[in-house]
Scaffold this motif. Structure first.
Motif, short mmCIF file in Angstrom:
data_model
loop_
_atom_site.label_atom_id
_atom_site.label_comp_id
_atom_site.label_asym_id
_atom_site.label_seq_id
_atom_site.Cartn_x
_atom_site.Cartn_y
_atom_site.Cartn_z
N ASN A 145 0.84 -1.20 0.00
CA ASN A 145 0.00 0.00 0.00
C ASN A 145 0.87 1.25 0.00
O ASN A 145 1.74 1.34 -0.89
N ASP A 146 0.69 2.19 0.89
CA ASP A 146 1.27 3.53 0.78
C ASP A 146 2.75 3.59 0.39
O ASP A 146 3.56 2.86 0.94
N GLN B 158 4.63 0.48 2.14
CA GLN B 158 3.94 -0.42 3.05
C GLN B 158 3.85 -1.79 2.38
O GLN B 158 3.31 -1.90 1.27
N GLN C 72 2.78 -5.54 8.28
CA GLN C 72 3.37 -4.41 7.55
C GLN C 72 4.85 -4.19 7.83
O GLN C 72 5.25 -4.00 8.97
N PHE D 212 4.34 0.95 10.22
CA PHE D 212 3.37 1.69 9.42
C PHE D 212 4.06 2.82 8.65
O PHE D 212 5.27 2.96 8.65
N SER D 213 3.24 3.65 8.02
CA SER D 213 3.76 4.65 7.08
C SER D 213 4.61 5.71 7.76
O SER D 213 4.47 6.01 8.95
N ARG E 185 -0.47 8.58 13.69
CA ARG E 185 0.48 7.94 12.76
C ARG E 185 0.85 8.77 11.54
O ARG E 185 0.33 9.84 11.31
N ASP E 186 1.76 8.19 10.76
CA ASP E 186 2.17 8.63 9.43
C ASP E 186 2.99 9.93 9.43
O ASP E 186 2.67 10.90 8.73
N GLU F 287 -5.32 10.56 7.31
CA GLU F 287 -4.10 9.75 7.25
C GLU F 287 -3.06 10.43 6.36
O GLU F 287 -3.39 11.29 5.55
N CYS F 288 -1.83 9.99 6.50
CA CYS F 288 -0.73 10.33 5.58
C CYS F 288 -0.68 11.80 5.17
O CYS F 288 -0.72 12.12 3.97
N TYR G 245 -4.22 7.52 -3.61
CA TYR G 245 -4.28 7.68 -2.15
C TYR G 245 -2.88 7.77 -1.54
O TYR G 245 -1.92 7.23 -2.08
N TRP H 157 -8.83 1.45 -0.48
CA TRP H 157 -9.05 0.45 0.58
C TRP H 157 -10.39 -0.27 0.44
O TRP H 157 -10.56 -1.35 0.99
C1 FRU Z 1 -3.03 4.47 4.90
C2 FRU Z 1 -2.66 3.67 6.13
C3 FRU Z 1 -1.79 4.50 7.05
C4 FRU Z 1 -1.05 3.44 7.82
C5 FRU Z 1 -0.83 2.39 6.76
C6 FRU Z 1 -0.81 0.97 7.29
O1 FRU Z 1 -3.32 3.71 3.77
O2 FRU Z 1 -3.83 3.22 6.78
O3 FRU Z 1 -2.53 5.39 7.88
O4 FRU Z 1 0.16 3.93 8.35
O5 FRU Z 1 -1.86 2.53 5.82
O6 FRU Z 1 -0.45 0.08 6.28
#
Ligand code: FRU
Length: 498
Positions: free
Chosen positions: A21-22, A39, A50, A80-81, A150-151, A203-204, A267, A290
């Motif tokens: 993902n991210d 990710q 992750q 995580f991110s 997070r992130d 997020e992010c 995203y 997602w």
């Molecule tokens: C966004 C997210 C982040 C998190 C990560 C986990 O897509 O939910 O907020 O750090 O993915 O994989």
């Protein structure tokens, strides 16, 4: 990784195997080598376990997979991110003998007994330019008991000679802004709260200084906030705010939410750290959503899921009525042209039909420009279709001058999911500053399509899954006034994974 699958994009990054993902930790080093982390669950085609995967590139299209960069510290804590920076001046003290020390800043998310536990901010150092990392002995650098924190995205704030971190208090719809002299000690400074669309989580976040073409000031600061779930079209999407930033506080010019992409597969984008000045700011986003990413057919058929967007150049541009808009267009795509497949400088109200089954990559870039439009004759449309000569499946789209742009993936049959929406559209306004032009361009790459109107004033990122490869392109114009001119070009793109 095995990159031979029919859905595998050829000029986009996708993971060697399993789930991605991210984008994370994106930076460019002093030699111009781009590092992309991401990710990564290396053990399943769904998210869960992750880690940070890693790849490098010189041109942002041709990628080399590297070893996993950040590993889980134990079986209930996941990486995580986050982001990474090159600590050129050794502000951290970790790198007394080098100028290429890398610090990764990331969230550790604990799930004791499979229940959400604390999310904390941590750092790790790399003395070999970003290939291997050691966790800092005094982690976390920002402790917390929150399960929704997070992130971290870190940048160097030149005027104040300090680091800035933006990160998400995800469930509070708040972006925290912290500062640090050394990447280890962080001080909370301010929050940007309840701006734009809330969805159910922020997020992010990303904060970056970005050029403003013909703007009232040369640059502005852009705060991007991704929201998931709860995007207007469902699932995940990114919104952005331009404003002023003084090193500790961000003040948006207005409170309106502008959305970065009009389709559903864009995203958690991130800006590369380390690009000097603000001549251009380059980003890459996760090209999925997602709502359905863990169900797409590449999992069972090819053993991988998700791809990144193309690298994009970004800047702000004045826009009729709404003030400004974020422009996003492919970064130096001509680096991967292999052959001009068609070019017509005066197409008029007709079309080109192209069999591209002999293009090994199956990937194309095209551009159609209407020029010499006058305000009174700013009418017409440009339309395109990519279809399969075997099954008849197709994707299609187009743009109406001074009107709507649209995409449709509803005639591809390999993926049926209630959230995998078929049709997307956006509205643009023709303006005097368009110099009499209206354009559309795009990239098709096996299972992903990206479209750009007027050089990226609007952009749409759309994955699609056909049962047979698409191999026939039609592009044409209609309703163009006699004094306007239409030019069209189509180029084959390289097979960067061959
Ligand atoms: C966004 C997210 C982040 C998190 C990560 C986990 O897509 O939910 O907020 O750090 O993915 O994989």
């Amino acid at each position: 990784g095995n990159y031979t699958g029919a859905y595998r994009p050829r000029v986009h990054f996708s993971p060697p195997t399993e789930f991605m993902n991210d984008p994370n930790g994106m930076f460019v080093n002093a030699d111009g080598l781009y590092h992309l982390y991401y990710q990564y669950d290396p053990t399943a085609t769904v998210a869960g376990n992750q880690h940070w995967g890693h790849a490098t590139s010189k041109d942002l299209y041709t990628w080399e997979n590297q070893k996993i960069a950040l590993w889980t510290p134990n079986n209930y804590t996941f990486v995580f991110s986050g982001s990474a920076v090159v600590d050129v001046n050794n502000t951290s003290g970790f790198f007394p003998n080098q100028t290429n020390g890398v610090v990764a800043i990331y969230t550790l998310a604990q799930y004791p007994n499979n229940a959400p536990g604390p999310q904390t901010q941590n750092i790790a150092t790399s003395h070999d330019g970003g290939y291997t990392f050691d966790a800092y002995a005094s982690n976390p650098v920002i402790d917390s008991t929150s399960t929704q924190f997070r992130d971290p995205k870190v940048l160097w704030y030149e005027p104040g000679q300090h680091w800035v971190m933006v990160l998400a208090f995800a469930a509070d719809f708040s972006i925290g802004i912290y500062t640090s002299p050394n990447l280890k000690d962080w001080t909370p400074q301010s929050n940007v709260t309840n701006v734009g669309l809330l969805g159910l989580q922020y997020e992010c976040p990303n904060l970056v200084e970005i050029p403003w073409e013909d703007g009232p000031q040369e640059t502005a600061w852009l705060l991007a906030i991704s929201i998931n779930p709860g995007a207007p079209l469902g699932g995940s999407i990114t919104q952005y705010f331009a404003g002023d930033f003084n090193g500790t506080h961000f003040e948006p010019f207005d409170r309106a939410a502008r959305i970065a992409d009009f389709a559903k597969d864009n995203y958690a984008g991130q800006w590369f750290s380390g690009i000097p000045g603000t001549e251009s700011q380059v980003s890459i986003a996760w090209a999925s959503n997602w709502q359905y990413t863990q169900q797409v057919p590449t999992g069972p058929t090819e053993g991988w899921r998700s791809q990144m967007s193309l690298p994009r150049v970004n800047y702000l541009k004045n826009a009729t009525r709404i003030g400004y808009v974020l422009v996003s267009e492919p970064y130096n795509i001509s680096a991967v042209y292999t052959e001009e497949l068609a070019y017509n400088s005066s197409l008029g109200n007709s079309s080109i039909l192209l069999d591209y089954s002999s293009v090994e990559s199956g990937a194309l870039y095209f551009e159609a420009n209407i020029t010499s439009l006058s305000p009174t004759t700013a009418v017409g449309a440009l339309n395109f279709t990519f279809s399969s000569s075997i099954s008849g499946e197709y994707i299609t789209g187009g743009t109406v001058v001074n009107g709507d742009t649209w995409l449709d993936r509803g005639h591809t049959n390999a993926f049926d999911n209630p959230f995998f929406t078929n049709k997307f559209s956006a509205t643009g306004l023709y303006s005097g500053s368009d110099n009499g032009t209206w354009t559309i361009s795009g990239v098709i790459d096996r299972s992903i399509f990206e479209v750009f109107v007027n050089g990226g004033e609007q952009s749409g990122t759309m994955t699609f899954y056909a049962t047979q490869p698409l191999d026939t392109m039609r592009i044409g114009a209609a309703g163009i006034a006699a004094n306007a001119t239409v030019s069209v070009g189509v180029w084959a793109l390289a097979d960067t994974w061959a």
